[in-house]
Design a protein around this motif. Sequence first.
Motif, mmCIF file in Angstrom:
data_model
loop_
_atom_site.group_PDB
_atom_site.id
_atom_site.type_symbol
_atom_site.label_atom_id
_atom_site.label_comp_id
_atom_site.label_asym_id
_atom_site.label_seq_id
_atom_site.Cartn_x
_atom_site.Cartn_y
_atom_site.Cartn_z
ATOM 1 N N VAL A 171 0.836 -1.204 0.000
ATOM 2 C CA VAL A 171 0.000 0.000 0.000
ATOM 3 C C VAL A 171 0.870 1.254 0.000
ATOM 4 N N VAL A 172 1.783 1.339 0.975
ATOM 5 C CA VAL A 172 2.678 2.492 1.043
ATOM 6 C C VAL A 172 3.561 2.561 -0.190
ATOM 7 N N PRO A 177 -11.946 3.452 7.744
ATOM 8 C CA PRO A 177 -11.877 4.923 7.751
ATOM 9 C C PRO A 177 -10.698 5.473 8.539
ATOM 10 N N ASN A 178 -10.062 4.635 9.350
ATOM 11 C CA ASN A 178 -8.913 5.078 10.139
ATOM 12 C C ASN A 178 -7.580 4.756 9.471
ATOM 13 N N ALA A 179 -7.646 4.230 8.251
ATOM 14 C CA ALA A 179 -6.411 3.961 7.508
ATOM 15 C C ALA A 179 -5.834 5.271 6.990
ATOM 16 N N GLY A 180 -4.588 5.226 6.546
ATOM 17 C CA GLY A 180 -3.992 6.359 5.857
ATOM 18 C C GLY A 180 -3.448 7.468 6.724
ATOM 19 N N GLN A 181 -3.438 7.298 8.035
ATOM 20 C CA GLN A 181 -3.030 8.399 8.907
ATOM 21 C C GLN A 181 -1.523 8.540 9.032
ATOM 22 N N THR A 182 -0.776 7.514 8.683
ATOM 23 C CA THR A 182 0.693 7.610 8.709
ATOM 24 C C THR A 182 1.323 7.344 7.348
ATOM 25 N N GLU A 183 0.507 6.948 6.364
ATOM 26 C CA GLU A 183 1.054 6.566 5.066
ATOM 27 C C GLU A 183 1.720 7.732 4.332
#
Length: 320
Positions: A50-51, A242-248
Amino acid sequence: MANSINNRLPAMSTLGPLVALFIACAVFATQSPQFLSGANFSLILQQLMVVGVIAIGQTLVILTAGIDLSCGMVMALGSIVMSKMAVEAGLPAPLAILCGIAVTTLFGLFNGLLITQIKLPSFIVTLGSLNIAFAITQIYSKAQTVTDVPPMMSALGETFGIGGTQVAFGSVLMIALYLGVWFWLRETASGRHVYAVGNNPEATRLTGIPTLRVLLGVHLFAGVLYGVAALLSVARTGVGDPNAGQTENLDAITACVLGGTSLFGGRGGVMGTLLGALIVGVLRNGLTLSGVPSVYQVLITGILVILAVAIDQLSRKGAR
């Protein structure tokens, strides 16, 4: 003499991360017998996919001397849109996936238009987009995870065997995207224009290259890649989170910097970014197998980022 050294800089910027990756692998191989197994390397690739795809888009933006802070949350919004469209709206999986990619592409277009037409700094534009994407994601999903996604949306999370090792289809897609974008940047005129804009936009404009169109195209393409990453996120976890993507976003920037892409634009490449992502993945995996607490993993990654940027700054001063 100086010109010949400068011409070799891209290769040198890739060689450094490659050496660092081999050293990290050698160190962790002595700490854990599981580290060098095919299953462990396959796990590292799955954790990175993903990243890794987000970092391709981030690399293109950074090559034009910009930065995209919104990439992680835009990816999360795309994953929520495609999963809710499939589960709640009842759309066929291919159409739902296209809806999610369309949303991330629109964000790329939105960022690109503000940067090229209103001349806003990319840092400010994408910081605003990050907050907008986060708010829309939480409102649209009602902060609830979307489950029971159709099998087609989780297909890239499935694995196939190579020599007794199970490899995820998503990992293969990530590597294919890196190879495709590497070829485009290296072998096509439009790809070389990306470097030209990052090196000197005014000189590039005077040669007849449409710099604003290049910038807009880069952000648009980055948005498409964030949509692909959204699909990989759903495929890997089996849900729309919905909590994904916060550090990507920070992880993607870390991969770019460690891979030798200059934050000042015009120097670096996606293969270096792939190496940078692998360095981060290997460090986290190796430290976990060695029993090192996760907080120290973050500490070491932060130190490496600062060192990489410092080396880039020193090399730029030395080249002047």
